[in-house]
Write a protein that holds these residues in place. Structure first.
Motif, PDB file in Angstrom:
ATOM      1  N   ASP A  71      28.919  53.964   9.230  1.00 11.43           N
ATOM      2  CA  ASP A  71      29.984  54.835   8.737  1.00 11.43           C
ATOM      3  C   ASP A  71      30.170  54.743   7.230  1.00 11.43           C
ATOM      4  O   ASP A  71      30.379  55.746   6.558  1.00 11.43           O
ATOM      5  N   ASP A  72      30.111  53.512   6.690  1.00 11.95           N
ATOM      6  CA  ASP A  72      30.300  53.355   5.246  1.00 11.95           C
ATOM      7  C   ASP A  72      29.210  54.092   4.478  1.00 11.95           C
ATOM      8  O   ASP A  72      29.466  54.784   3.503  1.00 11.95           O
ATOM      9  N   TYR A  73      27.994  53.913   4.968  1.00 10.05           N
ATOM     10  CA  TYR A  73      26.868  54.596   4.324  1.00 10.05           C
ATOM     11  C   TYR A  73      27.072  56.102   4.390  1.00 10.05           C
ATOM     12  O   TYR A  73      26.965  56.807   3.385  1.00 10.05           O
ATOM     13  N   ASN A  74      27.386  56.590   5.579  1.00  9.38           N
ATOM     14  CA  ASN A  74      27.521  58.026   5.775  1.00  9.38           C
ATOM     15  C   ASN A  74      28.558  58.639   4.837  1.00  9.38           C
ATOM     16  O   ASN A  74      28.361  59.714   4.287  1.00  9.38           O
ATOM     17  N   GLU A  75      29.644  57.898   4.669  1.00 11.52           N
ATOM     18  CA  GLU A  75      30.728  58.419   3.842  1.00 11.52           C
ATOM     19  C   GLU A  75      30.264  58.594   2.389  1.00 11.52           C
ATOM     20  O   GLU A  75      30.499  59.619   1.769  1.00 11.52           O
ATOM     21  N   LYS A  76      29.566  57.582   1.872  1.00 15.14           N
ATOM     22  CA  LYS A  76      29.222  57.595   0.459  1.00 15.14           C
ATOM     23  C   LYS A  76      27.988  58.431   0.150  1.00 15.14           C
ATOM     24  O   LYS A  76      27.832  58.943  -0.949  1.00 15.14           O
ATOM     25  N   ILE A  77      27.101  58.564   1.136  1.00 14.19           N
ATOM     26  CA  ILE A  77      25.882  59.335   0.863  1.00 14.19           C
ATOM     27  C   ILE A  77      26.241  60.792   0.575  1.00 14.19           C
ATOM     28  O   ILE A  77      25.564  61.471  -0.190  1.00 14.19           O
ATOM     29  N   ILE A 291      20.518  38.305   8.924  1.00 11.77           N
ATOM     30  CA  ILE A 291      21.047  37.724   7.685  1.00 11.77           C
ATOM     31  C   ILE A 291      22.571  37.748   7.645  1.00 11.77           C
ATOM     32  O   ILE A 291      23.215  36.732   7.357  1.00 11.77           O
ATOM     33  N   LYS A 292      23.153  38.909   7.997  1.00 13.38           N
ATOM     34  CA  LYS A 292      24.612  39.029   7.881  1.00 13.38           C
ATOM     35  C   LYS A 292      25.324  38.028   8.797  1.00 13.38           C
ATOM     36  O   LYS A 292      26.305  37.401   8.412  1.00 13.38           O
ATOM     37  N   ASP A 293      24.827  37.897  10.029  1.00 13.97           N
ATOM     38  CA  ASP A 293      25.441  36.964  10.979  1.00 13.97           C
ATOM     39  C   ASP A 293      25.361  35.536  10.461  1.00 13.97           C
ATOM     40  O   ASP A 293      26.327  34.785  10.526  1.00 13.97           O
ATOM     41  N   LEU A 352      23.014  52.003  -2.160  1.00 14.35           N
ATOM     42  CA  LEU A 352      24.016  52.166  -1.113  1.00 14.35           C
ATOM     43  C   LEU A 352      23.509  51.588   0.199  1.00 14.35           C
ATOM     44  O   LEU A 352      24.221  50.887   0.923  1.00 14.35           O
ATOM     45  N   LEU A 353      22.246  51.848   0.502  1.00 19.31           N
ATOM     46  CA  LEU A 353      21.642  51.324   1.727  1.00 19.31           C
ATOM     47  C   LEU A 353      21.652  49.802   1.712  1.00 19.31           C
ATOM     48  O   LEU A 353      21.952  49.146   2.712  1.00 19.31           O
ATOM     49  N   TYR A 354      21.341  49.257   0.548  1.00 19.53           N
ATOM     50  CA  TYR A 354      21.327  47.796   0.406  1.00 19.53           C
ATOM     51  C   TYR A 354      22.739  47.233   0.570  1.00 19.53           C
ATOM     52  O   TYR A 354      22.954  46.254   1.289  1.00 19.53           O
ATOM     53  N   ASP A 355      23.706  47.882  -0.068  1.00 17.90           N
ATOM     54  CA  ASP A 355      25.086  47.377  -0.016  1.00 17.90           C
ATOM     55  C   ASP A 355      25.655  47.427   1.392  1.00 17.90           C
ATOM     56  O   ASP A 355      26.359  46.523   1.819  1.00 17.90           O
ATOM     57  N   THR A 356      25.392  48.524   2.086  1.00 17.77           N
ATOM     58  CA  THR A 356      26.034  48.683   3.389  1.00 17.77           C
ATOM     59  C   THR A 356      25.237  48.038   4.507  1.00 17.77           C
ATOM     60  O   THR A 356      25.807  47.537   5.455  1.00 17.77           O
ATOM     61  N   ASP A 370      17.041  45.573  -9.738  1.00 16.25           N
ATOM     62  CA  ASP A 370      17.655  44.254  -9.882  1.00 16.25           C
ATOM     63  C   ASP A 370      18.239  43.735  -8.573  1.00 16.25           C
ATOM     64  O   ASP A 370      18.095  42.575  -8.228  1.00 16.25           O
ATOM     65  N   PHE A 371      18.912  44.656  -7.850  1.00 13.59           N
ATOM     66  CA  PHE A 371      19.607  44.157  -6.663  1.00 13.59           C
ATOM     67  C   PHE A 371      18.633  43.657  -5.595  1.00 13.59           C
ATOM     68  O   PHE A 371      18.973  42.805  -4.791  1.00 13.59           O
ATOM     69  N   ILE A 372      17.401  44.135  -5.620  1.00 10.94           N
ATOM     70  CA  ILE A 372      16.406  43.610  -4.679  1.00 10.94           C
ATOM     71  C   ILE A 372      15.793  42.328  -5.230  1.00 10.94           C
ATOM     72  O   ILE A 372      15.668  41.318  -4.529  1.00 10.94           O
TER      73      ILE A 372
END
Lengths: 438, 433
Positions: A71-77, A291-293, A352-356, A370-372
């Motif tokens: 949902d977060d991705y969808n909203e911002k894309i 990773i997130k878990d 955005l994909l990376y963040d969400t 950089d973020f990668i």
């Protein structure tokens, strides 16, 4: 009083029945073959122009629908899209990547389907086979140039490219920094470590993973030179379980039970996940989806590529590529392809994909972002990805999983010898293939 | 010519004209409206049924990203069935229209006057009121229940399967009974089918009986005069039923994990066992675990039901028995048991049918495992329904899956019907009578 109420109700129901019957006078649009669809070629006259993708102009008055699972991705894309194309309305719906294709099968003909959707790459071939996705004919060269080679292979079916590669995933070795100072480099070292560490009575094991899941186990056979479905992994007549390479790999795999001496039924995802999250497992094999878990559980951990096999090779794991596809039911093929292109290539979209979702982009350029580069875990996944092959996507792959996993179970639990197990799997695969081909 | 015959023939040609001849103008308008509607719908009905018969003729044309949609066989089939329903509805209306004209014509032949609209209307609304109320439901049932069942049934007679017959790119075709023939001819299905069917039957019988008699036993215990805090026990035992089954099953799967599960871990650390008990890794053990878990999930339902029946047994009856010198055993065997069985036996059959198709327990607890080297695409604990699921999901053999669900349906339906017909509850209105 009662009687009038009854009468009124009867009248009302009668009337509603009448209207519902008159409604059938209107012709059902969807029962007729659609002529309208997608004449993309009108704007670009010949195939030679197709390489100049930048010149493409979206259709007038287009509006698009996207299916993705976050949902977060969808909203911002939508915001990112509207910065470039403020006139084209983009709506988003939350649909899981593994459900999207099946949903398009039913929603597409009814006119409810998405124009652009994101599916794992092994769904692309079946969808292409059944005509659900458009070929990205205007972007063929661009896709070949801009994305990792493995990922391009994953979206190519019978020589045609059907999707933009979005993100890549494969398995890697995760280690708990509190229990391991320097991760092992080879499986022999791992075996040594396990000898001193394992204590089955107290559930202490050096390394945990879903030992008999074919997705996790395949890499060991491939590391010994086993080629599933031939060298290009697309020849259904070459399952190759009868080759000496497969046997060698399977024999090696059987010895791994020394490291993780539990029955196949007990080597589950839950066991791996809970033991590592509780800080009780030094090593696990899992993918970036964990990773997130693990971060949430507070364990300080690192990720490296899988240790090398005794023959010096890296295990060649299966990788999965999420891909951006365009539905063949779309009314706006060009606008849809431009959206797909943006999702897969635009830096803001990939950020955005990376963040969400914490995903590793498939585009070549992304490894320079950089973020990668500065991510703690993803570069190791990227490294293992270079040692991987995209999970074969030919439709016959779906007939592989069950017999393949069965062979690993049989070997792991010592029900059959590696040779017997591979032969049985081969028989099962062939018989299912024969019934399919008839 | 008799008036009835003439009215009938008139109505057969122009709907409602017979009614008009009978002097029933309001009815005539209604039927005539029906005919007008039929004329409107006629092309659609024809197209729909034509699509159902042919399943599409134009193939999809793909030329790069330029796509011309062809016929989608699946969509054609669904709409074809819908239009078939409409056609049948019109046919029924047509027949009713003729019969009504003839009936009222006979009245006129006999010298009586047909009902006036007002009288007829009040008769209809009075007598046929339930049908009017049920009508919307019936329509919904047809669209949302009968249609999908019919659709699933028809798939068995097509070649809808991977890789060459998947819409929208490819058309699918009717193949008659080919799939049924294949089903029995291919040894690959045959070997596995026999084994899976046998286990399915054993599973359905044993799981039904353990839950039923387990529930009976618990109900007797809870209702026993010597047990205190009845409400407390009843609430405790009903808990497994109150939890979502899927959640319980996933928890059980982890509890019975041979290495990491709390059961084996405890036994190991208490030095009771050396080797792990292979709860889910051994075929026989896994089956036993399935029965145990299913018992835990299933008995509260029967316990609650039977407790209800037991509390409704008149206490005078039991008292009288006791005065006559009946022991507790007699009381149970001669009074409680027959009364409980009498009212719960039909549920036994329903439960059998349910267990025959109990997808959840098998799928979430063992997923059909452990492996059985001699089976194809099924594990030791797979029952028919989970096997069908695997075949459809992994192999996209929709036509085969449909064939097998028809077979499962035939088995369950025949057993259930046979049993229902033999159950006393359905034969006798009143047991005491």
């Amino acid at each position: 009083m009662k009687k009038t109420a009854k009468k009124a109700l009867a009248l009302f129901l009668g009337a509603s029945l009448l209207t519902s019957l008159t409604a059938c006078g209107q012709k059902e649009a969807s029962s007729k073959p659609e002529e309208s669809s997608t004449s993309a070629s009108e704007t670009s006259a010949s195939a030679s122009e197709s390489s100049k993708a930048e010149e493409l102009v979206p259709e007038e008055g287009a509006s698009l629908k996207l299916w993705y699972d976050n949902d977060d991705y969808n909203e911002k894309i939508v915001e990112i899209w509207n910065q470039k194309y403020p006139d084209i309305e983009l709506t988003v719906e939350k649909v899981g990547t593994t459900d999207a294709r099946a949903k398009l099968e039913t929603d597409g003909p009814a006119g409810q389907g998405a124009d652009v959707l994101i599916v794992p790459h092994d769904h692309v071939s079946v969808a292409a086979e059944s005509g659900l996705f458009l070929e990205m004919d205007k972007f063929t060269n661009e896709i070949k140039e801009k994305f990792k080679k493995n990922a391009v292979d994953a979206v190519t079916y019978k020589g045609k490219i059907y999707a933009f590669p979005l993100s890549v995933k494969t398995i890697a070795l995760f280690y708990n920094k509190a229990l391991v100072s320097e991760p092992v480099k080879t499986w022999d070292e791992m075996r040594e470590f396990a000898k001193s560490y394992n204590d089955p009575k107290n559930n202490k094991f050096a390394l945990l993973w879903q030992a008999t899941d074919a997705y996790f186990a395949h890499g060991f056979l491939a590391g010994y030179g086993y080629q599933i479905f031939g060298e290009n992994h697309d020849d259904k007549t070459k399952i190759n379980w009868d080759t000496p390479e497969a046997l060698k790999g399977m024999e090696f795999y059987a010895t791994l039970r020394d490291i993780y001496p539990v029955a196949s039924q007990d080597a589950t995802w839950d066991a791996m996940n809970s033991m590592f999250s509780a800080g009780q497992a030094p090593y696990v094999i899992t993918g970036p989806w964990s990773i997130k878990d693990f971060e949430k559980s507070g364990v300080d951990f690192g990720v490296v590529e899988l240790p090398t096999l005794p023959n010096g090779n890296h295990p060649i794991t299966f990788s999965t590529v999420d891909t951006v596809c365009v539905s063949s039911f779309t009314k706006y093929p060009i606008a849809s392809m431009l959206l797909a292109q943006m999702i897969a290539e635009n830096e803001d979209a990939l950020k955005l994909l990376y963040d969400t979702k914490n995903e590793l982009p498939a585009s070549n350029e992304a490894s320079g972002y950089d973020f990668i580069k500065n991510d703690k875990y993803l570069p190791a996944v990227a490294k293992q990805f270079d040692y991987s092959i995209p999970m074969p996507y030919i439709p016959e792959m779906s007939n592989v999983w069950t017999p393949y996993a069965k062979a690993f179970v049989a070997v792991w639990d010592k029900v059959q010898t590696p040779e017997e197990a591979l032969k049985a799997a081969m028989d099962e695969f062939n018989s299912s293939l024969n019934s399919t081909l008839k | 010519m008799k008036k009835s015959t003439r009215a009938g023939i008139m109505s057969a040609v122009v709907w409602g004209s017979g009614q008009l001849a009978n002097g029933q103008w309001a009815k005539a308008i209604i039927f005539f409206a029906g005919q007008i509607m039929l004329l409107f719908c006629f092309p659609s009905v024809c197209d729909g049924i034509y699509g159902l018969v042919t399943l599409g003729e134009t193939k999809m044309v793909i030329n790069g990203s330029k796509v011309t949609m062809g016929d989608n066989s699946i969509i054609l089939m669904i709409f074809g069935i819908l239009w078939l329903f409409v056609a049948v509805a019109f046919l029924l209306l047509y027949i009713f229209n003729i019969r009504d004209a003839v009936k009222n014509g006979r009245l006129r032949d006999a010298g009586k006057k047909p009902l006036r609209f007002k009288e007829w209307w009040s008769k209809i609304t009075d007598r046929s009121f339930p049908y009017f109320v049920l009508l919307p439901t019936i329509i919904l049932v047809f669209v949302f229940v009968v249609l999908p069942i019919l659709f699933g049934f028809l798939i068995a007679f097509t070649n809808y399967s991977a890789p060459d017959h998947l819409p929208p790119k490819n058309l699918i075709d009717w193949v008659g009974f080919q799939n049924f023939a294949d089903m029995f001819r291919l040894p690959m299905w045959n070997d596995t089918f026999g084994g899976v069917l046998l286990w399915t039957v054993i599973w359905a019988v044993v799981s039904t009986f353990t839950c039923f008699f387990g529930g009976l036993l618990m109900a007797c215990l809870v209702n026993s005069r010597r047990v205190r805090f009845k409400r407390f026990w009843r609430s405790i035992y009903i808990l497994p039923w109150a939890m979502p089954g899927m959640v319980s099953l996933l928890i059980f799967r982890n509890m019975f994990n041979g290495q990491f599960g709390p059961i084996n871990t405890f036994l190991r650390q208490a030095n009771i066992i050396e080797q792990n008990i292979p709860w889910l890794s051994d075929a026989l053990m896994a089956k036993i675990v399935i029965f145990i878990v299913n018992f835990w999930l299933g008995f509260p339902y029967f316990m609650a039901m039977m407790t209800g029946v037991m509390t409704s047994i008149p206490s005078e009856l039991l008292e009288a028995a006791r005065i006559d010198g009946a022991t507790a055993k007699d009381e149970f065997r001669k009074i409680t048991l027959p009364l409980v069985l009498y009212s719960t036996a039909p549920l036994l059959i329903m439960s059998f049918a349910g267990n025959f198709n109990n997808f959840n327990v098998i799928y979430f607890l063992t997923n059909g495992n452990p492996i059985n080297p001699s089976y194809k695409f099924a594990g030791s604990t797979d029952i028919l329904i989970t096997w069908i699921y695997k075949l459809t999901k992994d192999n996209r053999q929709f036509q085969m899956a449909s064939v097998m669900s028809i077979l499962v349906f035939v088995v369950i339906a025949s057993i259930s019907t046979f049993n229902f017909l033999r159950t006393r509850a359905f034969k006798e209105e009143d047991m005491m009578g």
